[in-house]
Design a protein around this motif. Structure first.
Motif, PDB file in Angstrom:
ATOM      1  N   ALA A 285       0.852  -1.198   0.000  1.00 17.86           N
ATOM      2  CA  ALA A 285       0.000   0.000   0.000  1.00 17.86           C
ATOM      3  C   ALA A 285       0.877   1.233   0.000  1.00 17.86           C
ATOM      4  O   ALA A 285       1.770   1.377   0.843  1.00 17.86           O
ATOM      5  CB  ALA A 285      -0.924  -0.002   1.204  1.00 17.86           C
ATOM      6  N   LEU A 312     -10.373   0.254   1.148  1.00 19.43           N
ATOM      7  CA  LEU A 312      -9.379  -0.767   1.520  1.00 19.43           C
ATOM      8  C   LEU A 312     -10.063  -2.027   2.044  1.00 19.43           C
ATOM      9  O   LEU A 312      -9.572  -3.146   1.811  1.00 19.43           O
ATOM     10  CB  LEU A 312      -8.427  -0.195   2.574  1.00 19.43           C
ATOM     11  CG  LEU A 312      -7.488   0.914   2.082  1.00 19.43           C
ATOM     12  CD1 LEU A 312      -6.599   1.415   3.209  1.00 19.43           C
ATOM     13  CD2 LEU A 312      -6.626   0.441   0.902  1.00 19.43           C
ATOM     14  N   VAL A 315     -10.998  -3.911  -0.952  1.00 18.79           N
ATOM     15  CA  VAL A 315      -9.815  -4.548  -1.551  1.00 18.79           C
ATOM     16  C   VAL A 315      -9.472  -5.823  -0.795  1.00 18.79           C
ATOM     17  O   VAL A 315      -9.180  -6.873  -1.384  1.00 18.79           O
ATOM     18  CB  VAL A 315      -8.629  -3.568  -1.547  1.00 18.79           C
ATOM     19  CG1 VAL A 315      -7.343  -4.281  -1.976  1.00 18.79           C
ATOM     20  CG2 VAL A 315      -8.903  -2.395  -2.474  1.00 18.79           C
ATOM     21  N   ALA A 321      -5.916  -8.186  -4.722  1.00 20.36           N
ATOM     22  CA  ALA A 321      -4.940  -7.292  -5.346  1.00 20.36           C
ATOM     23  C   ALA A 321      -3.548  -7.541  -4.791  1.00 20.36           C
ATOM     24  O   ALA A 321      -3.364  -8.130  -3.717  1.00 20.36           O
ATOM     25  CB  ALA A 321      -5.357  -5.838  -5.113  1.00 20.36           C
ATOM     26  N   THR A 323      -1.186  -4.683  -5.184  1.00 20.81           N
ATOM     27  CA  THR A 323      -0.775  -3.333  -4.791  1.00 20.81           C
ATOM     28  C   THR A 323      -2.001  -2.416  -4.720  1.00 20.81           C
ATOM     29  O   THR A 323      -2.980  -2.596  -5.449  1.00 20.81           O
ATOM     30  CB  THR A 323       0.230  -2.724  -5.789  1.00 20.81           C
ATOM     31  OG1 THR A 323      -0.395  -2.626  -7.077  1.00 20.81           O
ATOM     32  CG2 THR A 323       1.485  -3.569  -5.873  1.00 20.81           C
ATOM     33  N   VAL A 324      -1.891  -1.458  -3.831  1.00 18.08           N
ATOM     34  CA  VAL A 324      -2.925  -0.431  -3.683  1.00 18.08           C
ATOM     35  C   VAL A 324      -2.240   0.923  -3.570  1.00 18.08           C
ATOM     36  O   VAL A 324      -1.236   1.046  -2.835  1.00 18.08           O
ATOM     37  CB  VAL A 324      -3.811  -0.665  -2.442  1.00 18.08           C
ATOM     38  CG1 VAL A 324      -4.829   0.474  -2.292  1.00 18.08           C
ATOM     39  CG2 VAL A 324      -4.531  -1.978  -2.538  1.00 18.08           C
ATOM     40  N   THR A 325      -2.775   1.913  -4.275  1.00 18.81           N
ATOM     41  CA  THR A 325      -2.236   3.273  -4.201  1.00 18.81           C
ATOM     42  C   THR A 325      -3.338   4.215  -3.720  1.00 18.81           C
ATOM     43  O   THR A 325      -4.436   4.237  -4.287  1.00 18.81           O
ATOM     44  CB  THR A 325      -1.714   3.744  -5.566  1.00 18.81           C
ATOM     45  OG1 THR A 325      -0.676   2.848  -6.001  1.00 18.81           O
ATOM     46  CG2 THR A 325      -1.176   5.159  -5.473  1.00 18.81           C
ATOM     47  N   VAL A 339      -8.360   5.829  -4.491  1.00 27.41           N
ATOM     48  CA  VAL A 339      -7.858   4.528  -4.035  1.00 27.41           C
ATOM     49  C   VAL A 339      -7.888   3.597  -5.244  1.00 27.41           C
ATOM     50  O   VAL A 339      -8.963   3.251  -5.743  1.00 27.41           O
ATOM     51  CB  VAL A 339      -8.714   3.961  -2.879  1.00 27.41           C
ATOM     52  CG1 VAL A 339      -8.145   2.624  -2.420  1.00 27.41           C
ATOM     53  CG2 VAL A 339      -8.769   4.954  -1.718  1.00 27.41           C
ATOM     54  N   ASP A 341      -6.484  -0.034  -7.059  1.00 23.54           N
ATOM     55  CA  ASP A 341      -5.861  -1.341  -6.839  1.00 23.54           C
ATOM     56  C   ASP A 341      -5.743  -2.077  -8.169  1.00 23.54           C
ATOM     57  O   ASP A 341      -6.362  -1.699  -9.165  1.00 23.54           O
ATOM     58  CB  ASP A 341      -6.680  -2.168  -5.841  1.00 23.54           C
ATOM     59  CG  ASP A 341      -8.042  -2.581  -6.391  1.00 23.54           C
ATOM     60  OD1 ASP A 341      -8.090  -3.484  -7.242  1.00 23.54           O
ATOM     61  OD2 ASP A 341      -9.077  -1.988  -5.956  1.00 23.54           O
ATOM     62  N   GLY A 389      -8.711  -4.209 -12.349  1.00 22.05           N
ATOM     63  CA  GLY A 389      -8.558  -3.436 -11.122  1.00 22.05           C
ATOM     64  C   GLY A 389      -9.707  -2.458 -10.923  1.00 22.05           C
ATOM     65  O   GLY A 389     -10.663  -2.393 -11.703  1.00 22.05           O
TER      66      GLY A 389
END
Length: 405
Positions: A285, A312, A315, A321, A323-325, A339, A341, A389
């Motif tokens: 994250a 989140l 997710v 997933a 990765t998460v940004t 957010v 993913d 995603g």
């Protein structure tokens, strides 16, 4: 004559009683003087009785709301008969002039009064063959005064009726205003209850329910984990999550902001949430925040942090997933949170078109978040496709940087 039912003030009633009393006194005086002057007693008393009987019909007609013109004409003719019986009966002309002002419109009242005056003025000539100035000017002044008094009485009664009507209207308006105030207070109380229920449902979902969801996933992972160290680590996460959930529930009961906002700004709170998410799930994250991000009201911070927590949680539960940004940016007067993913994705249009779930099986979070942001002049958008995603974006229009008091 004016009906008593149209005069709630009672003024007209007293005026009518005075007029009746005046006529009774003058009738008695005329009877005495006529008999003393040589008039036949039976003729005088009979004519006066007929005159008084017809006069008594007038108040009944007034109470029934009937027109009194015909009645008044008959009364004038009976008075003429009385004058033929004895000239002393001309004294009854004054009550006739008063009645003319009450019963007839102004012009017919003046014409009728002048005819009565002519009879009064010519009666001395008929009896003695001569007339004096006093015998003419006296009755004329009496006629003018009687008409003036009658019209003044009508104006007084009308003013009293209008004043009473205005007072009644004022009381009615006050009662209506009080009723509307009570209704407004009731509606506001109902809206307040509904708003508070909605707020609590959102806070419970975004805080406690998502925390329980995380604890459930961690417990399942710990039960399936054979590595003792990893299991101990998962148990520590469960203990930490349970403590956080307990604190969150206490803060929801106290209607306070989320615990993550207590120790810093919104970016710091988002970083703590993301770090905890990464530790518990193993999903990388990343949090980026614009250095020019303005200070925003606590209500906006709460809404945006709830957005991050909800995204989140989705997710963790659905995305699978790697990765998460999470990014926080400002554009003019808008604060935005994204957010993103790289998970399995889904069809957002089909999801939005589905009815709001009520079974407790999920799906409430995004709708609740969107409603929360709309209340703050913001919005929520979701971009996703199966296998590509998901990007959840929320924004709030703050107008200008606002420092909390």
């Amino acid at each position: 004559m004016t009906s008593s039912t149209s005069d709630p003030t009672g003024t007209g009633r007293w005026l009518r009683l005075g007029q009746h009393a005046l006529l009774a006194v003058l009738a008695a005086l005329c009877a005495v003087r006529a008999v003393a002057d040589g008039a036949h007693p039976l003729a005088e008393i009979g004519a006066l009785a007929l005159f008084a009987g017809w006069y008594a019909v007038g108040p009944r007609l007034a109470r029934l709301g009937r027109d009194g013109t015909g009645w008044f004409v008959g009364l004038v003719l009976l008075w003429g008969l009385l004058v033929l019986v004895s000239p002393e009966n001309v004294w009854l002309a004054f009550p006739l002039w008063l009645l003319a002002g009450h019963v007839l419109p102004l012009l017919p009242a003046v014409v009728t009064s002048l005819l009565v005056f002519v009879v009064v003025a010519l009666e001395p000539v008929r009896q003695s063959g001569q007339a004096s100035f006093a015998a003419i000017i006296g009755p004329f002044i009496g006629m003018v005064v009687a008409l003036g008094v009658a019209k003044a009485q009508q104006a007084l009664v009308r003013d009293g009726i209008e004043r009473q009507r205005l007072i009644a209207s004022l009381y009615a308006a006050q009662e209506e205003s009080a009723a509307l105030t009570d209704e407004l207070a009731r509606v506001q109380r109902a809206q307040g209850v509904t708003s508070e229920r909605t707020r609590l449902s959102r806070d419970i979902h975004d805080g406690i329910a998502q925390g329980f969801s995380s604890l459930l996933l961690l417990a399942r992972a710990a039960r399936a984990e054979s590595d003792t160290d990893r299991r101990s680590q998962l148990l520590e996460h469960i203990e930490s999550g349970a403590a956080q959930g307990l604190e969150e529930s206490r803060r929801i009961v106290g209607a306070l902001a989320p615990a993550d906002l207590d120790e810093g700004s919104l970016p710091a709170a988002v970083r703590r949430v993301a770090e905890r998410f990464a530790d518990e799930t193993g999903v990388a994250a990343t949090v980026t925040a614009s250095p020019t991000l303005p200070a925003v009201p606590t209500t906006v911070e709460v809404a945006l942090l709830r957005l991050v927590q909800g995204a989140l949680a989705n997710v963790r539960t659905h995305a699978a997933a790697h990765t998460v940004t999470v990014s926080l940016e400002e554009a003019g007067t808008t604060v935005r949170v994204d957010v993103v993913d790289d998970g399995v994705g889904f069809d957002p249009q089909g999801w939005w078109d589905q009815p709001s779930p009520t079974s407790g099986e999920g799906g409430y979070g995004l709708r609740a978040t969107r409603a929360r942001l709309r209340e703050l002049s913001g919005g929520l958008s979701v971009e996703s496709a199966p296998g590509e995603g998901t990007a959840v974006s929320g924004w709030v229009e703050i107008g200008r940087p606002v420092e909390d008091a």
